[in-house]
Write a protein that holds these residues in place. Structure first.
Motif, PDB file in Angstrom:
ATOM      1  N   THR A 262      -9.290  34.665 -20.931  1.00 31.88           N
ATOM      2  CA  THR A 262     -10.543  34.968 -21.616  1.00 31.88           C
ATOM      3  C   THR A 262     -11.001  36.371 -21.254  1.00 31.88           C
ATOM      4  OG1 THR A 262     -11.999  34.161 -19.846  1.00 31.88           O
ATOM      5  CG2 THR A 262     -11.297  32.547 -21.507  1.00 31.88           C
ATOM      6  N   ARG A 263     -11.992  36.813 -21.981  1.00 28.14           N
ATOM      7  CA  ARG A 263     -12.660  38.083 -21.671  1.00 28.14           C
ATOM      8  C   ARG A 263     -14.120  37.941 -22.091  1.00 28.14           C
ATOM      9  NH1 ARG A 263      -8.703  40.776 -25.724  1.00 28.14           N
ATOM     10  NH2 ARG A 263      -7.652  38.968 -24.927  1.00 28.14           N
TER      11      ARG A 263
ATOM     12  N   GLN B 131     -10.671  34.782 -16.526  1.00 21.76           N
ATOM     13  CA  GLN B 131     -10.529  36.209 -16.827  1.00 21.76           C
ATOM     14  C   GLN B 131      -9.403  36.837 -16.014  1.00 21.76           C
ATOM     15  OE1 GLN B 131     -14.103  38.598 -16.951  1.00 21.76           O
ATOM     16  NE2 GLN B 131     -15.271  36.879 -17.762  1.00 21.76           N
TER      17      GLN B 131
ATOM     18  N   HIS C 277     -14.965  30.858 -14.754  1.00 15.35           N
ATOM     19  CA  HIS C 277     -14.816  31.971 -15.693  1.00 15.35           C
ATOM     20  C   HIS C 277     -14.146  33.175 -15.045  1.00 15.35           C
ATOM     21  CE1 HIS C 277     -16.557  29.993 -19.077  1.00 15.35           C
ATOM     22  NE2 HIS C 277     -17.588  29.614 -18.350  1.00 15.35           N
TER      23      HIS C 277
END
Length: 115
Positions: free
Chosen positions: A102-103, A97, A93
């Motif tokens: 993604t956030r 990011q 993750h």
């Protein structure tokens, strides 16, 4: 799944590893006031159609598959943190990011999303 006048604000698919009855009941209760679709496993799997229809996607951090499939759409992807986890998932993750794929999910937004 064809587009229609009904445009749910929330499209939800539970990972197959989750306990079905309890998860569906809890999810349905939590979102009862939001227009939504919850697929219960009956009929054809609408997963990829839901990804195509979504304006933005929220996935839980425990499913690398869901996060990468969502990121592949080019739409904003938000990741909901969960209790527990592993160093492998945390590293995955962090990389997603860092690359802007993604956030973190920080709750529903009243004004829409930004990319």
């Amino acid at each position: 799944m064809r587009r229609s006048a009904f445009r749910p604000r929330l499209l939800q698919r539970l990972a197959p590893s989750l306990p079905r009855a309890d998860s569906l009941a809890a999810l349905s209760a939590a979102i009862k006031d939001v227009p939504h679709i919850v697929w219960d496993g009956a009929g054809d799997n609408p997963y990829f159609a839901l990804l195509a229809l979504a304006d933005a996607i929220v996935a839980t951090e425990d499913s690398v598959n869901m996060v990468t499939e969502a990121a592949g759409t080019g739409k904003p992807v938000y990741v909901q943190a969960l209790k527990g986890g592993s160093r492998q998932l945390a590293r995955f993750h962090a990389l997603m990011q860092e690359r802007g794929a993604t956030r973190p999910f920080e709750g529903p937004s009243r004004g829409g999303h930004t990319r």
